[in-house]
Motif scaffolding. Structure first.
Motif, mmCIF file in Angstrom:
data_model
loop_
_atom_site.group_PDB
_atom_site.id
_atom_site.type_symbol
_atom_site.label_atom_id
_atom_site.label_comp_id
_atom_site.label_asym_id
_atom_site.label_seq_id
_atom_site.Cartn_x
_atom_site.Cartn_y
_atom_site.Cartn_z
ATOM 1 N N GLU B 2 0.837 -1.203 0.000
ATOM 2 C CA GLU B 2 0.000 0.000 0.000
ATOM 3 C C GLU B 2 0.879 1.263 0.000
ATOM 4 O O GLU B 2 0.581 2.259 -0.654
ATOM 5 C CB GLU B 2 -0.895 -0.018 1.244
ATOM 6 N N TYR B 6 1.022 5.513 -3.077
ATOM 7 C CA TYR B 6 0.800 6.954 -2.937
ATOM 8 C C TYR B 6 1.962 7.732 -3.538
ATOM 9 O O TYR B 6 3.124 7.433 -3.246
ATOM 10 C CB TYR B 6 0.639 7.332 -1.463
ATOM 11 N N PHE B 8 2.949 10.724 -2.905
ATOM 12 C CA PHE B 8 3.761 11.488 -1.944
ATOM 13 C C PHE B 8 4.792 10.582 -1.266
ATOM 14 O O PHE B 8 5.897 11.015 -0.945
ATOM 15 C CB PHE B 8 2.875 12.223 -0.918
ATOM 16 N N LEU B 124 7.860 13.508 3.504
ATOM 17 C CA LEU B 124 6.666 13.088 2.759
ATOM 18 C C LEU B 124 5.907 14.283 2.168
ATOM 19 O O LEU B 124 4.853 14.121 1.583
ATOM 20 C CB LEU B 124 5.746 12.267 3.669
ATOM 21 N N ALA B 236 7.083 5.165 9.660
ATOM 22 C CA ALA B 236 6.315 6.410 9.798
ATOM 23 C C ALA B 236 4.936 6.251 9.159
ATOM 24 O O ALA B 236 3.930 6.706 9.705
ATOM 25 C CB ALA B 236 7.067 7.557 9.136
ATOM 26 N N PHE B 237 4.895 5.591 8.019
ATOM 27 C CA PHE B 237 3.639 5.418 7.285
ATOM 28 C C PHE B 237 2.676 4.501 8.048
ATOM 29 O O PHE B 237 1.509 4.828 8.235
ATOM 30 C CB PHE B 237 3.936 4.844 5.896
ATOM 31 N N ASP B 240 2.179 5.952 11.911
ATOM 32 C CA ASP B 240 1.915 7.383 12.042
ATOM 33 C C ASP B 240 2.963 8.093 12.906
ATOM 34 O O ASP B 240 2.639 8.787 13.871
ATOM 35 C CB ASP B 240 0.497 7.604 12.607
ATOM 36 N N LEU B 241 4.219 7.865 12.562
ATOM 37 C CA LEU B 241 5.326 8.477 13.315
ATOM 38 C C LEU B 241 5.920 9.626 12.497
ATOM 39 O O LEU B 241 5.780 9.646 11.273
ATOM 40 C CB LEU B 241 6.437 7.439 13.562
ATOM 41 N N PRO B 243 8.418 11.147 10.193
ATOM 42 C CA PRO B 243 9.406 10.465 9.337
ATOM 43 C C PRO B 243 10.855 10.765 9.711
ATOM 44 O O PRO B 243 11.698 9.874 9.695
ATOM 45 C CB PRO B 243 9.090 10.981 7.934
#
Lengths: 278, 266
Positions: B2, B6, B8, B124, B236-237, B240-241, B243
């Motif tokens: 996934e 994206y 970005f 990002l 991070a992705f 949710d940290l 980056p």
């Protein structure tokens, strides 16, 4: 289990709609109402977050990437909002576009357009145009929603106009220059504390100037910002004996007042008392 | 995957890989020349450059690159012939850059919110035009190391031998500092001012722990950096940290593992 099925069904319906993202909470209720039944609207940053220094998290960027349309102030409110505009060209709607904005010398453009109901009429129309541009089939629904929102905003505007017209005090002394649009649109004058940075670093010289201005105008109060603990407010109270009233500048949901309209009515009740409106 | 669907994230990974590889290679030379702290000094000096570019309303990348290049060469100039000790010169530009940024903020109000975004960066949020600038800078840095590799190795291990082989020491030092300045500006794009020097120091340090030759140290540093960038962005992705913290955290974790291996094997 049987009860869960309709809940899950409703949930799936809400998520199956296209995602509309609003950058900050003050615009959320108006934009959400206009997109009602056509879009699933979410607000991007938490209501209490510092608009100026907010850093987008990965989940925020993901939401921006997934959204079909992103509503931003267009001022912009901070580096993060500017970055959203840069990375999501083509689906960004600047809610302040076409509006005459207040420029405050070296501080820059005043972003607090939502604190004037008159400006929010323009914001609502801009949001409607944005929605229609990506959902022409839903035009009728969106137009009906817009009408409902405009009625509510016009009621609020009338309430503000009639109340503020009857105030003995015509000056808004505020610790952060957030009431420029409200003052301009409703025949008042804003005097504010300025400094090295609008959110802090106030020099003693500026503080003294502000206090002198308040005294010279015969005022005995200052408006402070709800949800933003301020050393300045406590100094003004304890050292100079000046009363303080809190205005909910960022439209942060508070006890009993959870949406834009009720919070704006709360703000008016504060102003009514502070400005001695009859 | 996934993650890769994206655009970005794709831009972030591409940028991170280029920045990571360039800074890791530069890091090996800088650490061996005892200039590891140059990264921290120049990244904070760059803060002043970013503030000036905002004041003038010009593109922060290009002006900051030029500013950092100038500051880096000033450091080189005043430290050559031991007129000023190297660490003191770096401390000078470190504090000087921050002081400049604070002064600019104080004089020209209204854009502190934009400036603070540079402290921690956000890989990002890289735009297409920024990606192009990073790509051009990356190829320039690679080209420099490819052309001057031998001379740089000589200079790194013995200035005397380099002199005997007709290497123009002064010019070479200025060129290395210039490239390091560019790499620092790239690293700021990836992880921000505060963490930029880790991109230069940590992968190179890890490589020097386990490599058997200079060439392998350069390759290992680049691989460690690239691995940490991908690991950091993935963490991070999915969790949710931030980056920048995840990337540098990944680099330090790899360093920790390499250090442990080294200790256990000795």
């Amino acid at each position: 289990m049987i009860l869960l099925i309709p809940i899950l069904f409703l949930l799936s319906l809400s998520y199956s709609k296209d995602l509309a993202l609003v950058s900050v909470y003050p615009f959320y209720d108006v934009v959400k109402h206009i997109g009602e039944s056509r879009f699933y609207t979410e607000v991007l940053i938490p209501p209490k977050a510092d608009y100026h220094h907010y850093e987008l998290s990965v989940s925020d960027i993901l939401k921006v990437s997934k959204a079909e349309i992103v509503f931003v102030s267009g001022v912009p409110l901070g580096g993060w909002e500017q970055k959203i505009e840069e990375i999501s060209k083509g689906k960004v709607v600047r809610l302040s576009e076409g509006m005459e904005l207040i420029r405050m010398g070296s501080i820059g453009v005043d972003p607090h357009i939502w604190l004037s109901p008159k400006r929010m009429v323009s914001v609502a129309k801009k949001a409607y145009e944005g929605f229609v541009s990506i959902d022409p089939e839903g035009k009728e629904t969106l137009r009906r929603n817009l009408r409902e929102v405009l009625e509510k905003l016009e009621d609020l505007d009338r309430l503000y106009s009639s109340t503020l017209a009857r105030c003995r005090v015509r000056v808004l002394p505020v610790v952060h220059p957030a009431l420029g649009y409200l003052a301009k649109d409703y025949g008042l004058e804003q005097v504010y504390l300025s400094g090295g940075h609008v959110h802090g670093g106030i020099s003693p010289k500026e503080m003294l100037r502000f206090v002198k201005e308040i005294e010279s105008r015969g005022l005995d109060f200052v408006l402070t910002i709800y949800g933003q603990p301020s050393k300045i407010a406590s100094i003004l109270r304890s050292e100079y004996g000046i009363k303080t009233y809190e205005i909910n500048v960022k439209i942060i949901p508070m006890d009993g007042n959870v949406d834009y309209f009720s919070i704006m009515e709360y703000n008016l009740s504060v102003l009514r008392e502070a400005l001695r409106c009859m | 995957m996934e993650l890769l669907s994206y655009d970005f994230v794709q831009r972030g990974i591409l940028t991170g890989l280029m920045v990571g590889v360039a800074s890791a290679i530069a890091g090996v030379f800088l650490i061996l020349r005892r200039m590891a702290f140059l990264g921290a000094g120049l990244s904070h000096a760059a803060f002043g450059g970013i503030a000036i570019s905002m004041l003038l309303g010009v593109d922060p990348f290009i002006l900051t690159a030029l500013f950092t290049l100038l500051v880096g060469n000033i450091v080189q100039l005043i430290t050559s012939n031991r007129r000023v000790p190297g660490d003191a010169a770096i401390a000078l530009v470190f504090s000087g850059g921050v002081a400049l940024a604070v002064l600019v903020l104080g004089v020209a109000k209204g854009f502190s919110e934009y400036l603070f975004g540079y402290l921690f960066g956000n890989i990002l949020m890289v735009t297409r035009s920024e990606l192009i600038l990073v790509s051009i800078s990356f190829f320039l840095v690679l080209l420099f190391f490819a052309i001057f590799y031998r001379k740089l190795v000589l200079l790194t291990f013995s200035e005397e031998i380099a002199k005997l082989r007709d290497v123009k020491i002064g010019l070479m030092n200025h060129m290395l500092v210039s490239v390091a300045s560019l790499v620092i500006v790239l690293s700021i794009k990836a992880v921000g001012i505060i963490l930029a020097s880790s991109m230069i120091v940590v992968p190179a340090l890890t490589a020097l722990l386990i490599a058997s030759s200079f060439r392998s140290a350069v390759v290992i540093a680049a691989v460690v950096s690239a691995f940490s960038v991908i690991l950091g962005i993935a963490l991070a992705f999915y969790y949710d940290l931030p980056p920048s913290g995840a990337i540098v955290g990944g680099m330090i974790a790899v360093f920790g593992a390499a250090f442990l291996k080294r200790v256990l094997s000795s």
